[in-house]
Write a protein that holds these residues in place. Structure first.
Motif, mmCIF file in Angstrom:
data_model
loop_
_atom_site.group_PDB
_atom_site.id
_atom_site.type_symbol
_atom_site.label_atom_id
_atom_site.label_comp_id
_atom_site.label_asym_id
_atom_site.label_seq_id
_atom_site.Cartn_x
_atom_site.Cartn_y
_atom_site.Cartn_z
ATOM 1 N N GLU A 198 -3.744 1.797 7.353
ATOM 2 C CA GLU A 198 -2.843 0.646 7.422
ATOM 3 C C GLU A 198 -2.067 0.425 6.123
ATOM 4 O OE1 GLU A 198 -6.583 -0.814 5.575
ATOM 5 O OE2 GLU A 198 -6.162 0.499 7.240
ATOM 6 N N VAL A 199 -2.420 1.110 5.053
ATOM 7 C CA VAL A 199 -1.764 0.915 3.769
ATOM 8 C C VAL A 199 -0.311 1.375 3.825
ATOM 9 C CG1 VAL A 199 -1.762 1.606 1.342
ATOM 10 C CG2 VAL A 199 -3.903 1.020 2.464
ATOM 11 N N TYR A 200 -0.052 2.528 4.391
ATOM 12 C CA TYR A 200 1.324 3.006 4.545
ATOM 13 C C TYR A 200 1.589 3.200 6.022
ATOM 14 C CZ TYR A 200 5.557 5.742 4.373
ATOM 15 O OH TYR A 200 6.825 6.178 4.562
ATOM 16 N N VAL A 201 2.556 2.471 6.528
ATOM 17 C CA VAL A 201 2.918 2.592 7.925
ATOM 18 C C VAL A 201 4.225 3.359 7.991
ATOM 19 C CG1 VAL A 201 3.478 1.342 10.040
ATOM 20 C CG2 VAL A 201 1.769 0.415 8.460
ATOM 21 N N GLY A 202 4.212 4.480 8.617
ATOM 22 C CA GLY A 202 5.401 5.306 8.732
ATOM 23 C C GLY A 202 5.040 6.769 8.656
ATOM 24 N N ASP A 203 6.053 7.587 8.519
ATOM 25 C CA ASP A 203 5.859 9.029 8.442
ATOM 26 C C ASP A 203 5.637 9.424 6.980
ATOM 27 O OD1 ASP A 203 5.819 11.742 8.697
ATOM 28 O OD2 ASP A 203 7.864 11.928 9.480
ATOM 29 N N PRO A 204 4.472 9.960 6.639
ATOM 30 C CA PRO A 204 4.206 10.342 5.247
ATOM 31 C C PRO A 204 5.199 11.368 4.711
ATOM 32 C CG PRO A 204 2.190 10.432 6.539
ATOM 33 C CD PRO A 204 3.307 10.175 7.489
ATOM 34 N N ASP A 205 5.788 12.166 5.578
ATOM 35 C CA ASP A 205 6.778 13.146 5.130
ATOM 36 C C ASP A 205 8.015 12.475 4.544
ATOM 37 O OD1 ASP A 205 5.221 15.337 5.769
ATOM 38 O OD2 ASP A 205 5.980 15.419 7.829
ATOM 39 N N ASP A 206 8.295 11.230 4.953
ATOM 40 C CA ASP A 206 9.436 10.505 4.397
ATOM 41 C C ASP A 206 9.257 10.233 2.900
ATOM 42 O OD1 ASP A 206 10.613 10.482 6.878
ATOM 43 O OD2 ASP A 206 9.976 8.435 7.357
ATOM 44 N N LEU A 207 8.028 10.160 2.439
ATOM 45 C CA LEU A 207 7.769 9.897 1.026
ATOM 46 C C LEU A 207 8.241 11.048 0.143
ATOM 47 C CD1 LEU A 207 4.175 8.374 1.253
ATOM 48 C CD2 LEU A 207 6.310 7.153 0.854
ATOM 49 N N VAL A 208 8.215 12.250 0.682
ATOM 50 C CA VAL A 208 8.606 13.436 -0.087
ATOM 51 C C VAL A 208 10.085 13.384 -0.436
ATOM 52 C CG1 VAL A 208 8.790 15.947 0.001
ATOM 53 C CG2 VAL A 208 6.801 14.800 0.983
ATOM 54 N N ASN A 209 10.902 12.818 0.434
ATOM 55 C CA ASN A 209 12.353 12.845 0.263
ATOM 56 C C ASN A 209 12.923 11.597 -0.397
ATOM 57 O OD1 ASN A 209 12.462 15.382 1.534
ATOM 58 N ND2 ASN A 209 12.371 14.396 3.526
ATOM 59 N N ILE A 210 12.079 10.726 -0.915
ATOM 60 C CA ILE A 210 12.580 9.509 -1.569
ATOM 61 C C ILE A 210 13.258 9.889 -2.884
ATOM 62 C CG2 ILE A 210 11.916 7.383 -2.748
ATOM 63 C CD1 ILE A 210 9.779 6.960 -0.690
ATOM 64 N N SER A 211 14.445 9.350 -3.109
ATOM 65 C CA SER A 211 15.174 9.583 -4.352
ATOM 66 C C SER A 211 15.003 8.357 -5.246
ATOM 67 C CB SER A 211 16.661 9.810 -4.063
ATOM 68 O OG SER A 211 17.369 9.868 -5.266
ATOM 69 N N TRP A 212 14.563 8.595 -6.469
ATOM 70 C CA TRP A 212 14.336 7.506 -7.421
ATOM 71 C C TRP A 212 15.409 7.470 -8.507
ATOM 72 C CZ3 TRP A 212 10.727 3.932 -6.407
ATOM 73 C CH2 TRP A 212 9.744 4.253 -5.487
ATOM 74 N N GLU A 213 16.428 8.309 -8.400
ATOM 75 C CA GLU A 213 17.437 8.377 -9.462
ATOM 76 C C GLU A 213 18.136 7.038 -9.706
ATOM 77 O OE1 GLU A 213 18.539 11.324 -7.182
ATOM 78 O OE2 GLU A 213 17.326 12.778 -8.274
ATOM 79 N N HIS A 214 18.337 6.266 -8.653
ATOM 80 C CA HIS A 214 19.027 4.973 -8.827
ATOM 81 C C HIS A 214 18.113 3.964 -9.553
ATOM 82 C CE1 HIS A 214 16.809 4.571 -5.048
ATOM 83 N NE2 HIS A 214 16.785 3.270 -5.296
ATOM 84 N N GLU A 215 16.829 4.230 -9.631
ATOM 85 C CA GLU A 215 15.898 3.351 -10.318
ATOM 86 C C GLU A 215 15.759 3.725 -11.802
ATOM 87 O OE1 GLU A 215 14.356 0.742 -9.015
ATOM 88 O OE2 GLU A 215 15.105 1.090 -6.995
ATOM 89 N N LEU A 216 16.191 4.893 -12.167
ATOM 90 C CA LEU A 216 16.015 5.421 -13.506
ATOM 91 C C LEU A 216 17.152 4.993 -14.421
ATOM 92 C CD1 LEU A 216 14.338 7.345 -15.312
ATOM 93 C CD2 LEU A 216 15.840 9.181 -14.519
ATOM 94 N N SER A 217 16.804 4.457 -15.540
ATOM 95 C CA SER A 217 17.815 4.076 -16.530
ATOM 96 C C SER A 217 17.489 4.780 -17.844
ATOM 97 C CB SER A 217 17.823 2.560 -16.744
ATOM 98 O OG SER A 217 18.703 2.230 -17.796
ATOM 99 N N LEU A 218 18.413 5.632 -18.286
ATOM 100 C CA LEU A 218 18.202 6.361 -19.537
ATOM 101 C C LEU A 218 18.875 5.669 -20.726
ATOM 102 C CD1 LEU A 218 18.644 10.013 -18.255
ATOM 103 C CD2 LEU A 218 16.529 8.792 -18.704
ATOM 104 N N ASP A 219 19.381 4.464 -20.517
ATOM 105 C CA ASP A 219 19.994 3.696 -21.610
ATOM 106 C C ASP A 219 18.889 3.024 -22.422
ATOM 107 O OD1 ASP A 219 22.500 4.389 -20.696
ATOM 108 O OD2 ASP A 219 22.653 2.613 -19.415
ATOM 109 N N LEU A 220 18.385 3.740 -23.391
ATOM 110 C CA LEU A 220 17.315 3.220 -24.238
ATOM 111 C C LEU A 220 17.931 2.560 -25.474
ATOM 112 C CD1 LEU A 220 14.884 6.265 -24.046
ATOM 113 C CD2 LEU A 220 14.800 4.152 -22.709
ATOM 114 N N PRO A 221 17.333 1.467 -25.936
ATOM 115 C CA PRO A 221 17.880 0.784 -27.126
ATOM 116 C C PRO A 221 17.760 1.599 -28.381
ATOM 117 C CG PRO A 221 15.925 -0.376 -26.288
ATOM 118 C CD PRO A 221 16.178 0.808 -25.421
#
Length: 90
Positions: free
Chosen positions: A67-90
């Motif tokens: 019940e922890v993850y509801v959905g197709d586990p294969d969808d987790l492989v294709n998740i893109s995190w690039e929009h969450e990444l910020s390389l603008d370091l102070p």
């Protein structure tokens, strides 16, 4: 010197009642998998199902939680995190 228990503290069991109590405690250990701890003279003992000791891989003891993850586990492989990444370091 060890003091004797008072009469109010003494529990009386027949051998059959004691055997039934021990069997009930052992049944509980088998049902729950939780060890039974016995303390005697400052030493602690545990009674637990042997299967707990036979497991070589601790991950085998984990319980599934589908019940922890509801959905197709294969969808987790294709998740893109690039929009969450910020390389603008102070």
């Amino acid at each position: 010197m060890m003091s004797s228990p008072s009469l109010e503290q003494i529990k009386t069991f027949t051998p059959l009642e004691l055997q039934e109590l021990i069997n009930a405690l052992l049944d509980e250990v088998l049902k729950t998998g939780n060890p039974l701890e016995i303390s005697r003279d400052g030493q602690l003992f545990q009674i637990l199902p042997l299967e707990h000791l036979e497991s070589d891989n601790k991950l085998d003891d984990l319980e599934p939680h589908p019940e922890v993850y509801v959905g197709d586990p294969d969808d987790l492989v294709n998740i893109s995190w690039e929009h969450e990444l910020s390389l603008d370091l102070p």
